[in-house]
Scaffold this motif. Structure first.
Motif, PDB file in Angstrom:
ATOM      1  N   ALA A  91       0.828  -1.215   0.000  1.00  0.00           N
ATOM      2  CA  ALA A  91       0.000   0.000   0.000  1.00  0.00           C
ATOM      3  C   ALA A  91       0.854   1.254   0.000  1.00  0.00           C
ATOM      4  O   ALA A  91       0.484   2.268  -0.598  1.00  0.00           O
ATOM      5  CB  ALA A  91      -0.930  -0.006   1.216  1.00  0.00           C
ATOM      6  N   THR A  92       2.000   1.181   0.641  1.00  0.00           N
ATOM      7  CA  THR A  92       2.890   2.335   0.749  1.00  0.00           C
ATOM      8  C   THR A  92       3.700   2.547  -0.525  1.00  0.00           C
ATOM      9  O   THR A  92       3.872   3.675  -0.974  1.00  0.00           O
ATOM     10  CB  THR A  92       3.837   2.140   1.949  1.00  0.00           C
ATOM     11  OG1 THR A  92       3.045   1.930   3.119  1.00  0.00           O
ATOM     12  CG2 THR A  92       4.712   3.346   2.174  1.00  0.00           C
ATOM     13  N   MET A 152      -3.710   0.829   8.932  1.00  0.00           N
ATOM     14  CA  MET A 152      -2.320   1.268   8.796  1.00  0.00           C
ATOM     15  C   MET A 152      -1.959   1.457   7.323  1.00  0.00           C
ATOM     16  O   MET A 152      -1.317   2.447   6.961  1.00  0.00           O
ATOM     17  CB  MET A 152      -1.386   0.257   9.461  1.00  0.00           C
ATOM     18  CG  MET A 152      -1.556   0.189  10.970  1.00  0.00           C
ATOM     19  SD  MET A 152      -0.485  -1.053  11.712  1.00  0.00           S
ATOM     20  CE  MET A 152       1.001  -0.084  11.888  1.00  0.00           C
ATOM     21  N   ALA A 153      -2.365   0.514   6.473  1.00  0.00           N
ATOM     22  CA  ALA A 153      -2.054   0.599   5.040  1.00  0.00           C
ATOM     23  C   ALA A 153      -2.663   1.857   4.429  1.00  0.00           C
ATOM     24  O   ALA A 153      -1.987   2.587   3.684  1.00  0.00           O
ATOM     25  CB  ALA A 153      -2.572  -0.651   4.322  1.00  0.00           C
ATOM     26  N   SER A 154      -3.920   2.122   4.734  1.00  0.00           N
ATOM     27  CA  SER A 154      -4.605   3.286   4.166  1.00  0.00           C
ATOM     28  C   SER A 154      -3.985   4.595   4.646  1.00  0.00           C
ATOM     29  O   SER A 154      -3.773   5.517   3.852  1.00  0.00           O
ATOM     30  CB  SER A 154      -6.092   3.244   4.514  1.00  0.00           C
ATOM     31  OG  SER A 154      -6.691   2.124   3.930  1.00  0.00           O
ATOM     32  N   LEU A 155      -3.685   4.676   5.920  1.00  0.00           N
ATOM     33  CA  LEU A 155      -3.098   5.897   6.477  1.00  0.00           C
ATOM     34  C   LEU A 155      -1.691   6.137   5.939  1.00  0.00           C
ATOM     35  O   LEU A 155      -1.312   7.276   5.646  1.00  0.00           O
ATOM     36  CB  LEU A 155      -3.094   5.841   8.002  1.00  0.00           C
ATOM     37  CG  LEU A 155      -4.477   5.899   8.654  1.00  0.00           C
ATOM     38  CD1 LEU A 155      -4.398   5.568  10.137  1.00  0.00           C
ATOM     39  CD2 LEU A 155      -5.123   7.262   8.433  1.00  0.00           C
ATOM     40  N   MET A 156      -0.938   5.071   5.795  1.00  0.00           N
ATOM     41  CA  MET A 156       0.417   5.215   5.255  1.00  0.00           C
ATOM     42  C   MET A 156       0.371   5.518   3.756  1.00  0.00           C
ATOM     43  O   MET A 156       1.147   6.337   3.255  1.00  0.00           O
ATOM     44  CB  MET A 156       1.246   3.969   5.552  1.00  0.00           C
ATOM     45  CG  MET A 156       1.573   3.846   7.035  1.00  0.00           C
ATOM     46  SD  MET A 156       2.455   2.331   7.441  1.00  0.00           S
ATOM     47  CE  MET A 156       4.057   2.663   6.727  1.00  0.00           C
ATOM     48  N   SER A 157      -0.527   4.878   3.033  1.00  0.00           N
ATOM     49  CA  SER A 157      -0.663   5.115   1.601  1.00  0.00           C
ATOM     50  C   SER A 157      -1.050   6.564   1.320  1.00  0.00           C
ATOM     51  O   SER A 157      -0.580   7.170   0.366  1.00  0.00           O
ATOM     52  CB  SER A 157      -1.719   4.171   1.014  1.00  0.00           C
ATOM     53  OG  SER A 157      -1.921   4.428  -0.339  1.00  0.00           O
ATOM     54  N   ALA A 158      -1.898   7.115   2.172  1.00  0.00           N
ATOM     55  CA  ALA A 158      -2.344   8.505   2.005  1.00  0.00           C
ATOM     56  C   ALA A 158      -1.316   9.511   2.511  1.00  0.00           C
ATOM     57  O   ALA A 158      -1.495  10.716   2.339  1.00  0.00           O
ATOM     58  CB  ALA A 158      -3.675   8.704   2.726  1.00  0.00           C
ATOM     59  N   GLY A 159      -0.243   9.017   3.145  1.00  0.00           N
ATOM     60  CA  GLY A 159       0.784   9.910   3.662  1.00  0.00           C
ATOM     61  C   GLY A 159       0.383  10.597   4.958  1.00  0.00           C
ATOM     62  O   GLY A 159       1.009  11.570   5.366  1.00  0.00           O
ATOM     63  N   ILE A 160      -0.654  10.101   5.611  1.00  0.00           N
ATOM     64  CA  ILE A 160      -1.130  10.708   6.851  1.00  0.00           C
ATOM     65  C   ILE A 160      -0.254  10.299   8.031  1.00  0.00           C
ATOM     66  O   ILE A 160       0.050  11.104   8.907  1.00  0.00           O
ATOM     67  CB  ILE A 160      -2.604  10.336   7.092  1.00  0.00           C
ATOM     68  CG1 ILE A 160      -3.464  10.940   5.983  1.00  0.00           C
ATOM     69  CG2 ILE A 160      -3.072  10.787   8.472  1.00  0.00           C
ATOM     70  CD1 ILE A 160      -4.896  10.452   5.954  1.00  0.00           C
ATOM     71  N   LEU A 161       0.161   9.041   8.054  1.00  0.00           N
ATOM     72  CA  LEU A 161       1.025   8.533   9.118  1.00  0.00           C
ATOM     73  C   LEU A 161       2.224   7.822   8.534  1.00  0.00           C
ATOM     74  O   LEU A 161       2.179   7.312   7.416  1.00  0.00           O
ATOM     75  CB  LEU A 161       0.261   7.540  10.009  1.00  0.00           C
ATOM     76  CG  LEU A 161      -0.901   8.067  10.840  1.00  0.00           C
ATOM     77  CD1 LEU A 161      -1.539   6.924  11.612  1.00  0.00           C
ATOM     78  CD2 LEU A 161      -0.437   9.149  11.801  1.00  0.00           C
ATOM     79  N   GLU A 162       3.295   7.782   9.319  1.00  0.00           N
ATOM     80  CA  GLU A 162       4.477   7.006   8.967  1.00  0.00           C
ATOM     81  C   GLU A 162       4.811   6.111  10.152  1.00  0.00           C
ATOM     82  O   GLU A 162       4.727   6.534  11.298  1.00  0.00           O
ATOM     83  CB  GLU A 162       5.667   7.917   8.671  1.00  0.00           C
ATOM     84  CG  GLU A 162       5.543   8.694   7.391  1.00  0.00           C
ATOM     85  CD  GLU A 162       6.784   9.522   7.090  1.00  0.00           C
ATOM     86  OE1 GLU A 162       7.870   9.206   7.620  1.00  0.00           O
ATOM     87  OE2 GLU A 162       6.646  10.485   6.332  1.00  0.00           O
ATOM     88  N   PHE A 163       5.142   4.873   9.846  1.00  0.00           N
ATOM     89  CA  PHE A 163       5.552   3.934  10.877  1.00  0.00           C
ATOM     90  C   PHE A 163       6.868   3.313  10.455  1.00  0.00           C
ATOM     91  O   PHE A 163       7.091   3.078   9.268  1.00  0.00           O
ATOM     92  CB  PHE A 163       4.535   2.781  11.022  1.00  0.00           C
ATOM     93  CG  PHE A 163       3.164   3.201  11.446  1.00  0.00           C
ATOM     94  CD1 PHE A 163       2.859   3.407  12.780  1.00  0.00           C
ATOM     95  CD2 PHE A 163       2.162   3.370  10.500  1.00  0.00           C
ATOM     96  CE1 PHE A 163       1.586   3.778  13.166  1.00  0.00           C
ATOM     97  CE2 PHE A 163       0.880   3.737  10.874  1.00  0.00           C
ATOM     98  CZ  PHE A 163       0.594   3.948  12.213  1.00  0.00           C
ATOM     99  N   VAL A 164       7.718   3.012  11.425  1.00  0.00           N
ATOM    100  CA  VAL A 164       8.903   2.218  11.116  1.00  0.00           C
ATOM    101  C   VAL A 164       8.482   0.753  11.167  1.00  0.00           C
ATOM    102  O   VAL A 164       7.517   0.381  11.841  1.00  0.00           O
ATOM    103  CB  VAL A 164      10.074   2.501  12.076  1.00  0.00           C
ATOM    104  CG1 VAL A 164      10.590   3.917  11.908  1.00  0.00           C
ATOM    105  CG2 VAL A 164       9.691   2.236  13.505  1.00  0.00           C
TER     106      VAL A 164
END
Length: 194
Positions: A91-92, A152-164
């Protein structure tokens, strides 16, 4: 003498894949695919009965890509965690293709959810921790796990959140542990495309 084909079925499928990966299924038209190949639409209709036929074939190519190149990568010692991690990574890294497959209202969302559930279930029943669970329990685990992974996939794909990666792994492990501990089944069904 008949004209020799200059555009092959594989070239059309590659162009169609690129259209979906770059613009989603909303731009999946013969004209856009032909533009991708810099040709007329005629070769498309010579190779495929219609656009639905081409779409089904492209979806098969995408499924093959996901099942062979994306969702099977081993990152940890737990294949269910790897499945979630690879889904989030997909997704990212392939944002538009992820949205086209899982989020667009193109008729593929339900099919992708069914396919994802089948992959999850196959992995689960091969794992000793989950082998003795009922279908209802596996579906319950999938729903809880999938809600977190998709969020997590949707938020990271949209650039809203980043996770290590370590935090993603920890979140997925904790989600599996919590869902496994539940006595009560999560009674949400995976919507089918039928």
């Amino acid at each position: 003498m008949a004209r020799k084909k200059t555009i092959t079925r594989d070239q059309i499928l590659t162009a169609a894949y690129e259209v979906v990966a770059n613009d989603g299924f909303s731009k999946f038209t013969a004209r856009n695919i032909a533009n991708q190949m810099k040709c007329s639409t005629q070769p498309i209709y010579l190779e495929f009965a219609n656009m639905d036929d081409l779409k089904q074939e492209v979806v098969k190519v995408i499924f093959k890509h996901l099942s062979e190149d994306i969702f099977t990568r081993e990152v940890t010692t737990n294949r269910l965690i790897d499945f979630g991690l690879n889904y989030i990574d997909f997704a990212t890294k392939e944002k538009k293709l992820y949205r086209a497959l899982y989020l667009e209202d193109s008729g593929n969302g339900s099919m992708m959810q069914e396919t994802s559930f089948r992959w999850f279930k196959k992995i689960a029943i091969e794992h000793s921790d989950y082998a003795n669970l009922s279908d209802e329990q596996i579906q319950s685990i999938y729903i809880g796990f999938w809600i977190v992974a998709t969020g997590m996939a949707s938020l990271m794909s949209a650039g809203i959140l980043e996770f290590v990666q370590e935090d993603v792994i920890k979140a997925l492990e904790e989600t599996l542990a919590i869902v496994l501990e539940r006595e009560e089944i999560i009674d949400i069904k995976v919507k089918t495309s039928k």
